[in-house]
Design a protein around this motif. Structure first.
Motif, mmCIF file in Angstrom:
data_model
loop_
_atom_site.group_PDB
_atom_site.id
_atom_site.type_symbol
_atom_site.label_atom_id
_atom_site.label_comp_id
_atom_site.label_asym_id
_atom_site.label_seq_id
_atom_site.Cartn_x
_atom_site.Cartn_y
_atom_site.Cartn_z
ATOM 1 N N TRP A 140 0.836 -1.204 0.000
ATOM 2 C CA TRP A 140 0.000 0.000 0.000
ATOM 3 C C TRP A 140 0.872 1.256 0.000
ATOM 4 O O TRP A 140 0.638 2.185 -0.774
ATOM 5 N N ALA A 175 -8.662 -3.243 6.174
ATOM 6 C CA ALA A 175 -9.098 -3.468 4.791
ATOM 7 C C ALA A 175 -9.862 -2.256 4.259
ATOM 8 O O ALA A 175 -9.595 -1.775 3.141
ATOM 9 N N LEU A 176 -10.795 -1.760 5.060
ATOM 10 C CA LEU A 176 -11.575 -0.597 4.625
ATOM 11 C C LEU A 176 -10.709 0.655 4.578
ATOM 12 O O LEU A 176 -10.787 1.450 3.640
ATOM 13 N N LEU A 205 -7.405 1.015 4.181
ATOM 14 C CA LEU A 205 -6.421 1.038 3.103
ATOM 15 C C LEU A 205 -7.066 1.336 1.756
ATOM 16 O O LEU A 205 -6.548 2.133 0.960
ATOM 17 N N LEU A 206 -8.208 0.702 1.492
ATOM 18 C CA LEU A 206 -8.869 0.937 0.209
ATOM 19 C C LEU A 206 -9.454 2.346 0.121
ATOM 20 O O LEU A 206 -9.245 3.057 -0.869
ATOM 21 N N LEU A 231 -3.907 -2.428 -4.943
ATOM 22 C CA LEU A 231 -4.809 -2.041 -3.855
ATOM 23 C C LEU A 231 -5.890 -3.087 -3.618
ATOM 24 O O LEU A 231 -6.291 -3.327 -2.473
ATOM 25 N N CYS A 232 -6.363 -3.736 -4.693
ATOM 26 C CA CYS A 232 -7.316 -4.844 -4.522
ATOM 27 C C CYS A 232 -6.657 -6.012 -3.796
ATOM 28 O O CYS A 232 -7.275 -6.650 -2.937
ATOM 29 N N SER A 241 -6.237 -4.801 0.054
ATOM 30 C CA SER A 241 -7.473 -4.766 0.835
ATOM 31 C C SER A 241 -8.108 -6.144 0.930
ATOM 32 O O SER A 241 -8.671 -6.512 1.974
ATOM 33 N N ALA A 257 -6.172 -8.102 3.633
ATOM 34 C CA ALA A 257 -6.542 -7.642 4.982
ATOM 35 C C ALA A 257 -7.920 -8.167 5.376
ATOM 36 O O ALA A 257 -8.138 -8.583 6.523
ATOM 37 N N LEU A 258 -8.859 -8.171 4.421
ATOM 38 C CA LEU A 258 -10.179 -8.723 4.710
ATOM 39 C C LEU A 258 -10.089 -10.218 4.980
ATOM 40 O O LEU A 258 -10.786 -10.746 5.866
ATOM 41 N N GLY A 310 -9.712 -9.113 -5.881
ATOM 42 C CA GLY A 310 -10.001 -8.920 -4.464
ATOM 43 C C GLY A 310 -10.532 -10.173 -3.802
ATOM 44 O O GLY A 310 -10.156 -10.503 -2.668
ATOM 45 N N THR A 370 -8.770 -12.384 -0.813
ATOM 46 C CA THR A 370 -9.535 -12.522 0.428
ATOM 47 C C THR A 370 -9.604 -13.982 0.847
ATOM 48 O O THR A 370 -9.458 -14.321 2.024
#
Length: 351
Positions: A75, A212-213, A215-216, A260-261, A264, A267-268, A323, A327
Motif C-alpha cells: 500500500w 481493509a476498509l 487502506l482501500l 490495492l485490490c 485490501s 486484509a479482509l 479482491g 480474500t
C-alpha cells in the motif's frame, strides 16, 4: 548562439542507470536466465501465494506477520509511486531522446512493461519488508542450537544477497533504475523491522476489517484529492502503452489499483480467518504433525489452484475477482485447511 541546456541531476542519474542496464544485458546467457527467473517468480504476488503459506512451516504468527507486513508495504509503495512520479527505463530512454543520441543495445522482456510509476521498486520494497519476519525467525531458531554469531547472522546475509540480486534483475529488465531499487530495498528493510517491533493482535478481526476498509478508502481518497488538485496520477499508463514493444506484455496486475485490490482483499481475508481461529489445543496438535510443513505444502497447492482459475476480461469484474482471490487466500491457509488437516487426522486415528 545559446549553449545547450545542462542536464539535470535526475537526468544524469537516469542516464547512468541506462548504462548499468546495458552492462547487465551484455552478460552471459545463463545469468540472463537467472535474472528473468528471479524477477518473474519473486514478484509481489509470490509473497501472498508462496512465502505466506511456506511461513506456516515456521510458525502461525510468523506467517500472519509476513502477510500483514507485505500488504502494508505494498500500500505504501503504491502511494509513494503516485506522488514521486518515478520514470521507468524502458520508456525514459525514448522520452528523453537518449536512444536517438546513442546506439543502445537494449532489449525488453515480458517482465519489463510495468504500467505504474517506477519509484521506489515494489519488488524490492515488498520483498524486503515481507521476508524480514521470516529471516528473524530463522535467526532465532539458529540461536537455539548454536552460539556462533556467524550462523545467527547467516539468514540476514542470504536476505541481503537476495535483495541485491532482485535489484539487479529489475535493472536488467529495464523496469527500474538503480536508485529506485536501492530506495525500495532500504524502505522495505526499515518497514519490516519497524512493523515487527509493533505486531498487531492477530486474533482481533475488527482490526484487520478496519485495515481493509481504511487502506482501500484511504487510497481512493488520496487519488481523488490529487485528481481534484490537477495531478494526473495515471500518467504512466500512456507511456507504458506507447513504449512497450509488445502490447501483450502490458499486464493488468501491474496497475496500482490491482495492488490495492490485493492489499485490501488480503486484509479482509485476515479478518475472516481471525473470526474462526484454531483453539490452543488444535494449534498444539497441528504443530505435532509430521512432517511439520504438511499444512504449508497443502496451502501452496490450494493457492496455486485458486490463482489459476479463469478471470473475466471486463475491468470491473477483473478487479472484483482479484479482491476475492486474495480474500480467500488467508482464509484457506489460516483457517480452513488447518481444520481440514486436523479433521482428517482425527478420522484416521478413530478405530
Amino acid at each position: 548562439m545559446k549553449p545547450p541546456p545542462q542536464p539535470s541531476a535526475m537526468d544524469v542519474l537516469h542516464e547512468a542507470g541506462i548504462h548499468a542496464a546495458v552492462a547487465l544485458q551484455a552478460g552471459p546467457p545463463w545469468l540472463e536466465h537467472f535474472w528473468l527467473f528471479l524477477t518473474s517468480h519473486l514478484d509481489p504476488n509470490a509473497i501472498y501465494t508462496v512465502c505466506f503459506p511456506l511461513a506456516r512451516g515456521l510458525d502461525e504468527r510468523v506467517s500472519v506477520m509476513v502477510l500483514w507486513v507485505a500488504l502494508v508495504a505494498e500500500w505504501l509503495n503504491v502511494v509513494f509511486k503516485w506522488f514521486l512520479f518515478g520514470e521507468r527505463p524502458y520508456w525514459w530512454v525514448h522520452e528523453s531522446g537518449l536512444s536517438s543520441r546513442e546506439q543502445l543495445p537494449l532489449r525488453q522482456f515480458p517482465a519489463t512493461c510495468e504500467t505504474g510509476p517506477g519509484s521506489p521498486s515494489g519488488h524490492c520494497m515488498i520483498l524486503g519488508a515481507a521476508l524480514w519476519p521470516i529471516v528473524t525467525a530463522l535467526s532465532q531458531g539458529v540461536s537455539r542450537y548454536s552460539q556462533s554469531r556467524l550462523l545467527r547472522l547467516s539468514p540476514f546475509l542470504v536476505y541481503v544477497l537476495l535483495l541485491v540480486a532482485m535489484g539487479l534483475s529489475r535493472i536488467f529488465v529495464l523496469a527500474h533504475f538503480p536508485h529506485q531499487v536501492i530506495a525500495g530495498s532500504l524502505a522495505g528493510m526499515a518497514l519490516g523491522w519497524g512493523l515487527q517491533r509493533r505486531p498487531p493482535n492477530f486474533l482481533r478481526y475488527r482490526f484487520f476489517l478496519g485495515a481493509a476498509l481504511g487502506l482501500l478508502l484511504g487510497a481512493t481518497a488520496l487519488h481523488g484529492l490529487a485528481t481534484a488538485a490537477g495531478l494526473d496520477l495515471d500518467w504512466s499508463l500512456l507511456r507504458a502503452s506507447a513504449r512497450c514493444s509488445d502490447p501483450s506484455w502490458l499486464r493488468p496486475e501491474t496497475r496500482p489499483w490491482a495492488s490495492l485490490c490485493r492489499v485490501s482483499g488480503s486484509a479482509l481475508g485476515l479478518a475472516l480467518a481471525a473470526l474462526h481461529p484454531l483453539s490452543r489445543r488444535a494449534a498444539e496438535e497441528l504443530r505435532g504433525l509430521e512432517p511439520p510443513l504438511g499444512s504449508a505444502a497443502l496451502g501452496l497447492l490450494a493457492l496455486d489452484m485458486l490463482h489459476k482459475l479463469p478471470t473475466s476480461d471486463r475491468t470491473a469484474l477483473w478487479y472484483l475477482n482479484v479482491g476475492a482471490r486474495y480474500t480467500l487466500g488467508p482464509v484457506l491457509v489460516g483457517s480452513l485447511l488447518p481444520q481440514l488437516i486436523l479433521s482428517l487426522r482425527r478420522l484416521r486415528a478413530t478405530p
